[in-house]
Design an enzyme around this catalytic site. Structure first.
Site, PDB file in Angstrom:
ATOM      1  N   ARG A  51       0.795  -1.228   0.000  1.00  0.00           N
ATOM      2  CA  ARG A  51       0.000   0.000   0.000  1.00  0.00           C
ATOM      3  C   ARG A  51       0.830   1.282   0.000  1.00  0.00           C
ATOM      4  O   ARG A  51       0.570   2.201  -0.786  1.00  0.00           O
ATOM      5  CB  ARG A  51      -0.899   0.087   1.252  1.00  0.00           C
ATOM      6  CG  ARG A  51      -2.225  -0.577   1.124  1.00  0.00           C
ATOM      7  CD  ARG A  51      -2.589  -1.126   2.465  1.00  0.00           C
ATOM      8  NE  ARG A  51      -1.623  -2.144   2.784  1.00  0.00           N
ATOM      9  CZ  ARG A  51      -1.738  -3.424   2.394  1.00  0.00           C
ATOM     10  NH1 ARG A  51      -2.797  -3.807   1.778  1.00  0.00           N
ATOM     11  NH2 ARG A  51      -0.796  -4.309   2.651  1.00  0.00           N
ATOM     12  N   THR A  52       1.784   1.366   0.913  1.00  0.00           N
ATOM     13  CA  THR A  52       2.438   2.664   1.093  1.00  0.00           C
ATOM     14  C   THR A  52       3.192   3.056  -0.174  1.00  0.00           C
ATOM     15  O   THR A  52       3.036   4.165  -0.691  1.00  0.00           O
ATOM     16  CB  THR A  52       3.370   2.626   2.321  1.00  0.00           C
ATOM     17  OG1 THR A  52       2.623   2.089   3.411  1.00  0.00           O
ATOM     18  CG2 THR A  52       3.867   4.011   2.679  1.00  0.00           C
ATOM     19  N   LYS A  80      25.435  -3.352  -1.357  1.00  0.00           N
ATOM     20  CA  LYS A  80      26.908  -3.290  -1.465  1.00  0.00           C
ATOM     21  C   LYS A  80      27.504  -2.548  -0.274  1.00  0.00           C
ATOM     22  O   LYS A  80      28.703  -2.313  -0.233  1.00  0.00           O
ATOM     23  CB  LYS A  80      27.302  -2.548  -2.748  1.00  0.00           C
ATOM     24  CG  LYS A  80      26.753  -3.133  -4.014  1.00  0.00           C
ATOM     25  CD  LYS A  80      27.233  -2.257  -5.190  1.00  0.00           C
ATOM     26  CE  LYS A  80      26.377  -2.465  -6.414  1.00  0.00           C
ATOM     27  NZ  LYS A  80      26.603  -1.387  -7.401  1.00  0.00           N
ATOM     28  N   ARG A 101      11.077   3.941   3.436  1.00  0.00           N
ATOM     29  CA  ARG A 101      10.749   2.938   4.461  1.00  0.00           C
ATOM     30  C   ARG A 101      12.023   2.173   4.776  1.00  0.00           C
ATOM     31  O   ARG A 101      12.757   1.778   3.850  1.00  0.00           O
ATOM     32  CB  ARG A 101       9.666   1.980   3.959  1.00  0.00           C
ATOM     33  CG  ARG A 101       9.489   0.794   4.894  1.00  0.00           C
ATOM     34  CD  ARG A 101       8.278  -0.020   4.574  1.00  0.00           C
ATOM     35  NE  ARG A 101       7.055   0.712   4.893  1.00  0.00           N
ATOM     36  CZ  ARG A 101       5.846   0.164   4.846  1.00  0.00           C
ATOM     37  NH1 ARG A 101       5.694  -1.096   4.502  1.00  0.00           N
ATOM     38  NH2 ARG A 101       4.776   0.870   5.146  1.00  0.00           N
ATOM     39  N   HIS A 129       4.897   5.668  11.646  1.00  0.00           N
ATOM     40  CA  HIS A 129       4.412   5.523  10.268  1.00  0.00           C
ATOM     41  C   HIS A 129       3.435   6.677  10.021  1.00  0.00           C
ATOM     42  O   HIS A 129       2.224   6.486   9.967  1.00  0.00           O
ATOM     43  CB  HIS A 129       3.714   4.161  10.126  1.00  0.00           C
ATOM     44  CG  HIS A 129       3.418   3.740   8.715  1.00  0.00           C
ATOM     45  ND1 HIS A 129       3.440   4.604   7.638  1.00  0.00           N
ATOM     46  CD2 HIS A 129       3.067   2.518   8.221  1.00  0.00           C
ATOM     47  CE1 HIS A 129       3.112   3.926   6.534  1.00  0.00           C
ATOM     48  NE2 HIS A 129       2.894   2.666   6.866  1.00  0.00           N
TER      49      HIS A 129
HETATM   50  N1  ASP Z   1       1.574  -1.882   6.826  1.00  0.00           N
HETATM   51  C1  ASP Z   1       1.700  -1.368   8.166  1.00  0.00           C
HETATM   52  C2  ASP Z   1       3.154  -1.050   8.471  1.00  0.00           C
HETATM   53  O1  ASP Z   1       3.961  -1.139   7.567  1.00  0.00           O
HETATM   54  C3  ASP Z   1       1.097  -2.300   9.162  1.00  0.00           C
HETATM   55  C4  ASP Z   1       1.633  -3.706   9.134  1.00  0.00           C
HETATM   56  O2  ASP Z   1       2.559  -4.008   8.357  1.00  0.00           O
HETATM   57  O3  ASP Z   1       1.133  -4.500   9.922  1.00  0.00           O
HETATM   58  O4  ASP Z   1       3.446  -0.687   9.570  1.00  0.00           O
HETATM   59  N1   CP Z   2      -0.396   0.054   5.618  1.00  0.00           N
HETATM   60  C1   CP Z   2       0.816  -0.215   5.119  1.00  0.00           C
HETATM   61  O1   CP Z   2       1.807   0.432   5.446  1.00  0.00           O
HETATM   62  O2   CP Z   2       0.828  -1.203   4.176  1.00  0.00           O
HETATM   63  P1   CP Z   2       2.136  -1.731   3.409  1.00  0.00           P
HETATM   64  O3   CP Z   2       3.036  -2.321   4.482  1.00  0.00           O
HETATM   65  O4   CP Z   2       1.637  -2.721   2.429  1.00  0.00           O
HETATM   66  O5   CP Z   2       2.794  -0.546   2.785  1.00  0.00           O
END
Ligand code: ASP
Ligand code: CP
Length: 307
Positions: A51-52, A80, A101, A129
């Site tokens: 998603r993110t 590397k 991330r 987050h």
């Molecule tokens: N997608 C969210 C996160 O990256 C929640 C999860 O992974 O459970 O923190």
């Molecule tokens: N909600 C969320 O962060 O989803 P992803 O980990 O899939 O990015």
């Protein structure tokens, strides 16, 4: 130049402004189709994401901009041995804004210190987050019409769940918020988050382990996944992973206007039969994530709202 590393980087009135912009984007998508033409977003993902990363990319494309980036540490020169500091210096030459991330807490903060472009924290270890929080706030505001006077249940892995830490950070600034923290003993919120709750006037909270008892009083239930990747040993994860499973039967205990949120991905903690319940809002929440990220990109790039 501004970054977004923690929800507290934006004041309450700035968050209100951003949510209003996101709402306008939702209503008038076509108006925003070219506002970021010529701008580039880099997505630097050292940890898995669906998603993110993709909602950031969709957001920039919806604004008429372009995207570049990598989706795992292995496919970048981090493999590397390149440092985050060096990587961001280079990315600053290629893009106008970036979302990062990283499994290490504080990595986006380090990046921001070496960056000449805005850095957005897209999740750092078990820490924060903030863009999920903006998504959550927009979802709650759209569904409940307010961000104050709410009883919010946070359920599951409150220890490692970074979305929970960020959401608490953001919500303590609104009035008359009561949190019900539902978790097993081993997965309670970290001490620094508890201190924040204790030291903020006007916020109350209770810590419980039983979801059924908590359900009837909630306006929002925020379910979370047990964060397998943050556990030191697999035995503990296996013992705790199914601590809570929300079922159709349990939903009978909830108010008719209680909404279920979940940052996703879901594993077992919400039974798929619950998806049909009109109170299940987690897929709508993922859609709100695109609008709010469009608003965030515009805000950090100081792009004017079109008339
Ligand atoms: N997608 C969210 C996160 O990256 C929640 C999860 O992974 O459970 O923190
Ligand atoms: N909600 C969320 O962060 O989803 P992803 O980990 O899939 O990015």
């Amino acid at each position: 130049m501004r970054h977004l590393l923690n929800p507290l980087d934006f004041k309450v009135d700035e968050i209100d402004h951003l949510l209003n912009l996101a709402h306008d984007i939702e209503e008038h998508r076509e108006k925003y189709a070219h506002v970021c033409a010529g701008k580039k977003l880099a997505t630097l993902f050292y940890e898995p994401s669906t998603r993110t990363r993709l909602s950031f990319e969709a957001a920039m494309l919806n604004l008429g901009g372009s995207i570049l980036g990598f989706s795992s540490a292995d496919s970048s020169s981090a493999a590397k041995g390149e440092s985050v500091a060096d990587t961001i210096r280079v990315i600053s030459c290629y893009a106008d804004i970036c979302a990062m991330r990283h499994p290490k807490e504080g990595a986006p903060l380090v990046a921001s210190q070496f960056s000449t472009i805005p850095v957005i924290n897209a999740g750092d270890g078990g820490h924060q987050h903030p863009t999920q929080t903006l998504t959550d706030l927009l979802t709650i505001k759209s569904l409940k019409g307010r961000l104050d006077n709410l009883t919010i249940g946070l359920c599951g892995d409150l220890k490692f769940g970074r979305t929970v830490h960020s959401l608490i950070n953001a919500l303590v600034r609104y009035s008359n918020i009561h949190f019900v923290l539902i978790s097993p003993q081993e997965l309670k919120i970290p001490e620094y988050v508890r201190e924040k709750l204790i030291n903020t006037q006007g916020v109350t909270f209770t810590e419980v382990s039983n979801l059924d008892e908590a359900l009837p009083q909630l306006d929002i239930l925020y379910m979370t996944r047990v964060q397998k990747e943050r556990f030191f040993n697999e035995e503990d994860y296996i013992r705790l992973k199914d601590s809570y499973i929300l079922t159709k039967e349990k939903m009978k205990l909830a108010k008719d206007d209680m909404y279920i949120l979940h940052p996703l991905p879901r594993v077992n903690e919400i039974s798929v039969e619950v998806d049909k319940d009109p109170r299940a809002a987690y897929f709508r929440q993922a859609q709100y994530g695109v609008y709010v990220r469009m608003a965030l990109i515009m805000t950090l790039l100081e792009v004017d709202k079109p008339c």
